[in-house]
Design a protein around this motif. Structure first.
Motif, short mmCIF file in Angstrom:
data_model
loop_
_atom_site.label_atom_id
_atom_site.label_comp_id
_atom_site.label_asym_id
_atom_site.label_seq_id
_atom_site.Cartn_x
_atom_site.Cartn_y
_atom_site.Cartn_z
N ILE A 1 40.20 38.92 32.71
CA ILE A 1 39.85 38.69 31.31
C ILE A 1 40.79 39.52 30.44
CG2 ILE A 1 38.07 38.99 29.55
CD1 ILE A 1 35.97 38.35 31.61
N ASP A 2 41.52 38.85 29.57
CA ASP A 2 42.51 39.53 28.73
C ASP A 2 43.47 40.38 29.57
OD1 ASP A 2 41.26 38.43 26.52
OD2 ASP A 2 40.01 40.19 26.17
N GLY A 3 43.84 39.86 30.71
CA GLY A 3 44.83 40.53 31.56
C GLY A 3 44.28 41.62 32.46
N ALA A 4 43.01 41.98 32.27
CA ALA A 4 42.42 43.05 33.09
C ALA A 4 41.41 42.47 34.06
CB ALA A 4 41.76 44.09 32.19
N PRO A 5 41.28 43.09 35.22
CA PRO A 5 40.30 42.60 36.18
C PRO A 5 38.88 42.98 35.76
CG PRO A 5 41.34 44.59 37.03
CD PRO A 5 42.01 44.27 35.71
N LEU A 6 37.93 42.12 36.10
CA LEU A 6 36.51 42.42 35.92
C LEU A 6 35.85 42.09 37.25
CD1 LEU A 6 33.91 43.04 34.24
CD2 LEU A 6 33.87 40.61 33.64
N VAL A 7 35.14 43.05 37.80
CA VAL A 7 34.50 42.87 39.11
C VAL A 7 33.00 43.04 38.94
CG1 VAL A 7 34.33 43.76 41.48
CG2 VAL A 7 36.54 43.77 40.30
N CYS B 1 39.64 47.84 37.75
CA CYS B 1 38.18 47.82 37.57
C CYS B 1 37.56 48.29 38.89
CB CYS B 1 37.71 46.40 37.24
SG CYS B 1 35.92 46.24 37.03
N VAL B 2 36.69 49.25 38.81
CA VAL B 2 36.01 49.77 39.99
C VAL B 2 34.51 49.56 39.81
CG1 VAL B 2 35.46 51.85 41.32
CG2 VAL B 2 37.78 51.50 40.46
N TYR C 1 18.81 46.08 41.22
CA TYR C 1 20.10 46.67 41.53
C TYR C 1 20.40 47.79 40.56
CZ TYR C 1 21.76 44.20 37.43
OH TYR C 1 21.90 43.76 36.14
N ARG C 2 21.36 48.59 40.94
CA ARG C 2 21.99 49.56 40.04
C ARG C 2 23.48 49.36 40.21
NH1 ARG C 2 20.26 54.26 43.35
NH2 ARG C 2 19.97 52.54 44.81
N SER C 3 24.19 49.18 39.11
CA SER C 3 25.64 49.00 39.25
C SER C 3 26.38 49.71 38.14
CB SER C 3 26.02 47.51 39.28
OG SER C 3 25.86 46.94 38.01
N ALA C 4 27.56 50.17 38.48
CA ALA C 4 28.46 50.79 37.50
C ALA C 4 29.78 50.05 37.55
CB ALA C 4 28.68 52.26 37.84
N VAL C 5 30.31 49.75 36.39
CA VAL C 5 31.61 49.10 36.27
C VAL C 5 32.51 50.02 35.45
CG1 VAL C 5 32.86 47.08 35.40
CG2 VAL C 5 30.58 46.80 36.38
N ILE C 6 33.62 50.42 36.03
CA ILE C 6 34.51 51.37 35.39
C ILE C 6 35.88 50.73 35.20
CG2 ILE C 6 35.62 53.65 35.61
CD1 ILE C 6 33.29 54.04 37.87
N PHE C 7 36.42 50.86 34.01
CA PHE C 7 37.78 50.38 33.74
C PHE C 7 38.69 51.56 33.46
CE2 PHE C 7 35.04 46.93 32.27
CZ PHE C 7 35.61 45.83 32.88
N GLY C 8 39.96 51.39 33.72
CA GLY C 8 40.89 52.44 33.32
C GLY C 8 42.27 52.24 33.91
N VAL D 1 42.09 44.60 41.11
CA VAL D 1 43.41 44.71 40.49
C VAL D 1 43.90 43.29 40.23
CG1 VAL D 1 43.97 46.90 41.65
CG2 VAL D 1 44.63 44.72 42.72
N VAL D 2 44.93 43.19 39.40
CA VAL D 2 45.53 41.88 39.13
C VAL D 2 46.90 41.86 39.80
CG1 VAL D 2 46.35 40.29 37.36
CG2 VAL D 2 44.29 41.66 36.96
N ILE D 3 47.12 40.86 40.65
CA ILE D 3 48.41 40.71 41.34
C ILE D 3 48.90 39.29 41.09
CG2 ILE D 3 49.56 40.67 43.59
CD1 ILE D 3 47.78 42.91 44.51
N ASP D 4 50.08 39.19 40.49
CA ASP D 4 50.64 37.88 40.13
C ASP D 4 49.64 37.06 39.32
OD1 ASP D 4 52.91 38.60 41.57
OD2 ASP D 4 52.22 37.61 43.40
N GLY D 5 48.93 37.73 38.43
CA GLY D 5 48.02 37.04 37.53
C GLY D 5 46.65 36.73 38.11
#
Lengths: 230, 230
Positions: free
Chosen positions: B45-51, A88-89, A110-117, A43-47
């Protein structure tokens, strides 16, 4: 069965490099999510980014995109900050250390999943309980029916977030090390150290006299089953 | 030996909840970092988190805060975005599933470190090579001297970031499940399923005829040694 609707890449889920490592269907996403136990929530907290490990659960119904559930104390910064902002999860399985002849071609299987929403704060009591059960049952299948369910007071202390599985990318690497042609005769060993997560024998609480039940035994056995993925 | 200068909590590394889980010294931070193999890097990135999951290396010199090294393709979004912005690096060990009698008190045994900072793009060639060696040797101690070192061209393709270990928090949970007093007689099994990462037998590349060297054997053995942390 999981759905096989293709994942629609957005600008941030489109894999720019090593595109051969991209899996593009929902079955691959489901596989990574079902095999995992924990995720890292960003998550983004205070930028600034904040990345915390947490448990998750999933609904992967046929014909729908599916839902990922997260939970936390209502006082947790990551949870409080999440509704109304993109999160982002990321779920990662580290399957092996890839040792090439050259330092440059060292890698990781590795296997990885990146989910935004944009997560939705679950307020409906039934869905809230459902989400929590999905999280508990994700860690140990069948566990939600072998415990005291949450009280109203406990539910009030807990936030549940629902994240639609619409914007995601899956990336995997598997197999042997790949060196440049001109390095193949170098006198350095090359190969893979496979890694996996295993369960040890369950430890019954000192204050518990009950035998280890089947759902616990099954989960420990399943986690320890030898599946070398390299 | 690692230093024992206390970590100075900032507003974002101060643990707000479950403060008894906070470790406050550098020795605890070093322990989590040395035991880990991968981290999750968070950038905005562009205000959203990337993990994203990635490998790391560390310098933990006596008397200094220490440095964490990350690397990536010069084309990688996460690396390109990092210099000039605060990043978050999280290292997590999942040590066990904690199964209480109540759903509410289910938990996870874990050790995690969360590090914030403004990373520095390493441009000095010697430090760049040093950082890369720290990363390779973190995965397999001794590996950096048993490979072809990176060429100038390969170094140019790789970005190395250095992050001072000045702003960090460490959190751990260990031990049995804790239920409320009034739940202790409920007829539900309670305990812990310990988890750990193990290495399988190293797999030599099909195109390699060399025997598995000592540094590889040692690393695989060390990763597989039974250390049940619960």
């Amino acid at each position: 069965m999981t759905t096989t609707t293709p994942l629609s890449p957005t600008d941030r889920t489109k894999l720019r490099r090593e595109k051969e490592r991209a899996a593009i269907d929902r079955a691959a996403l489901a596989e990574v999510l079902l095999a995992g136990m924990f995720c890292h929530l960003g998550v983004v907290i205070d930028g600034a980014p904040l990345v915390l490990p947490t448990a998750y659960g999933v609904d992967l119904d046929e014909g729908a995109d599916g839902t990922l559930y997260l939970h936390g104390s209502v006082a947790a910064r990551s949870v409080v900050a999440s509704p109304g902002q993109t999160i982002c999860v990321t779920v990662t399985h580290a399957d092996g250390l890839v040792l090439a002849r050259s330092a440059f071609h060292h890698s990781v299987n590795y296997r990885s999943a990146v989910i935004f929403g944009l997560p939705r704060l679950v307020t409906d009591p039934d869905e809230k309980l459902h989400g929590l059960n999905r999280i508990v049952d994700h860690l140990v299948p069948g566990r939600s029916t072998a415990v005291r369910p949450p009280s109203r007071k406990e539910l009030a202390k807990t936030s549940v977030l629902a994240l639609d599985l619409t914007e995601a990318s899956v990336k995997t690497r598997a197999g042997a090390a790949n060196d440049d042609e001109e390095d193949l005769d170098l006198p350095y060993w090359t190969g893979v150290i496979p890694l996996r997560v295993v369960a040890e024998e369950p430890i019954t609480n000192p204050d518990c006299t009950l035998a280890i039940p089947t759902h616990i035994r099954n989960r420990a056995d399943q986690l320890s089953a030898a599946v070398v993925t390299g």
